[in-house]
Design an enzyme around this catalytic site. Structure first.
Site, PDB file in Angstrom:
ATOM      1  CB  CYS A  20      -0.121  -7.759   7.410  1.00 48.15           C
ATOM      2  SG  CYS A  20       0.605  -6.239   8.063  1.00 48.15           S
ATOM      3  NE  ARG A  27       8.698 -16.777  -2.258  1.00 48.91           N
ATOM      4  CZ  ARG A  27       8.782 -17.395  -3.427  1.00 48.91           C
ATOM      5  NH1 ARG A  27       7.849 -18.266  -3.775  1.00 48.91           N
ATOM      6  NH2 ARG A  27       9.778 -17.175  -4.250  1.00 48.91           N
ATOM      7  NE  ARG A  46      -8.566  -4.833   7.916  1.00 49.79           N
ATOM      8  CZ  ARG A  46      -9.445  -4.027   7.307  1.00 49.79           C
ATOM      9  NH1 ARG A  46     -10.485  -3.578   7.954  1.00 49.79           N
ATOM     10  NH2 ARG A  46      -9.275  -3.710   6.055  1.00 49.79           N
ATOM     11  CE1 TYR A  85      -4.344  -1.583   5.425  1.00 51.36           C
ATOM     12  CE2 TYR A  85      -6.143  -1.619   3.838  1.00 51.36           C
ATOM     13  CZ  TYR A  85      -5.352  -2.275   4.751  1.00 51.36           C
ATOM     14  OH  TYR A  85      -5.544  -3.615   4.989  1.00 51.36           O
ATOM     15  CG  HIS A 106      -5.572  -5.234  -6.079  1.00 53.88           C
ATOM     16  ND1 HIS A 106      -5.133  -6.275  -6.870  1.00 53.88           N
ATOM     17  CD2 HIS A 106      -5.296  -5.607  -4.798  1.00 53.88           C
ATOM     18  CE1 HIS A 106      -4.617  -7.226  -6.109  1.00 53.88           C
ATOM     19  NE2 HIS A 106      -4.716  -6.846  -4.847  1.00 53.88           N
ATOM     20  CE  LYS A 124       1.064 -12.093  -9.551  1.00 49.66           C
ATOM     21  NZ  LYS A 124       1.058 -12.322  -8.092  1.00 49.66           N
TER      22      LYS A 124
END
Length: 350
Positions: A20, A27, A46, A85, A106, A124
């Site tokens: 989150c 956005r 979490r 996750y 990532h 990114k």
């Protein structure tokens, strides 16, 4: 390469959100909710309160594991990432995931998602090294899954409009591309480098670099690069790069985390120049203006507002739902990662 699975039933891609983060809240989640081809079906955090709040606002089932560590702590120890996750990745009502986690996480969670059979839209930078990017793309191709890097600004129509103005000869033949993205120091300036950086480059660097690829082609040569530590000693807070296209058009880029705000680019041609401000962090209701200078005359060309976050969600969804060829998106990831690796090496004097 395995064929991409086609989803023909209800024309909706069911997305789970891993983490989150602020960009998700400000956005991407509102934009996902506004995209008719997408439905958020699960949100993992979490923290229970955070997961429930996101689910109530944007839809989906909250998934949490009861821990209370923060993103900075997770970035220092990716192995300590929460069970929430993984629980989200095991859900049958999730076809794809959006990953807005800190950059250091990532690669880990992209691989886990792909191995769980989920398509991935990742913030990114997609990876912190070229080898990580290659590994993730290889897994996606082997399993017939879509991977996209969330360069949302490229999906704002203003950039296509600018490219058309240049192609139509408004500034003559292109001689130089210049771009910069800098933001002031923020309270999290001392956060671990993995939270704020892509490889050894500051995270803001990837915007002008990717913009240069958009206008000059994905295969750019690195002619030089520098980097500078922050005022408090944190490495690689800012930098600059000189690139060149295959036909010799140079790109001068600058970026940093302790700067007055600038976000834009200039295209300088044989007969004039074109400037676009607010090029990367563009609100949905902002009316872009391309300022064209030619022959001593300045002309402001209004461009259409656009919803870049909603647009990229639609591109991602259509690629999956229509079983479109995912190769261009994967190739974009690899070409960008290759360029970042070359810039790292040049800045380090290797």
């Amino acid at each position: 390469m395995a064929a991409v699975q086609r989803y023909d039933t209800d024309r909706v891609l069911r997305i789970g959100v891993l983490g989150c983060a602020g960009i998700a809240e400000r956005r991407m989640l509102p934009s996902l909710a506004a995209q008719p081809l997408v439905r958020v079906t699960a949100v993992a955090s979490r923290r229970e309160e955070r997961a429930r709040s996101f689910a109530q606002r944007f839809g989906g089932v909250p998934v949490f594991d009861g821990t209370d560590a923060d993103g900075a702590e997770a970035a220092q120890d990716p192995a300590a990432a929460p069970a929430a996750y993984q629980q989200l990745l095991e859900r049958d009502d999730v076809d794809a995931v959006y990953i807005p986690l800190p950059p250091a996480l990532h690669h880990e969670w992209t691989l886990r998602a792909l191995r769980a059979g989920k398509h991935v839209l990742c913030e990114k930078p997609f990876a912190q090294t070229l080898e990580q990017a290659r590994q993730a793309v290889a897994v996606a191709r082997e399993r017939g899954l879509v991977v996209m890097e969330s360069f949302m600004f490229l999906h704002h129509s203003q950039h296509t409009s600018v490219r058309k103005l240049v192609a139509d000869g408004r500034i003559g033949e292109l001689r130089l591309f210049e771009s910069e993205f800098g933001i002031p120091a923020t309270p999290d300036a001392t956060a671990p480098r993995g939270v704020r950086h892509a490889s050894t480059l500051p995270e803001v660097a990837v915007y002008p670099i990717r913009a240069a690829q958009f206008f000059l082609g994905s295969r750019l040569s690195v002619l030089g690069a520098i980097r500078r530590a922050s005022c408090d000693g944190e490495p690689d807070s800012s930098g600059a790069a000189l690139l060149a296209s295959a036909d010799g058009v140079p790109a001068e880029l600058a970026y940093g985390l302790e700067h007055g705000y600038r976000s834009g680019y200039t295209l300088w041609g044989s007969e004039g120049s074109l400037r676009l401000d607010r090029a990367f962090s563009t609100p949905d209701d902002h009316v872009p203006v391309a300022r064209v200078e030619r022959g001593g005359t300045v002309t402001d060309v209004p461009l259409a507002p656009d919803r870049q976050f909603t647009n990229i969600a639609g591109v991602f969804a259509r690629t999956v739902l229509d079983a479109q060829d995912p190769t261009p998106h994967a190739d974009d990831i690899l070409h960008h990662a290759e360029l970042l690796a070359e810039l790292d090496a040049a800045a380090a004097g290797r």
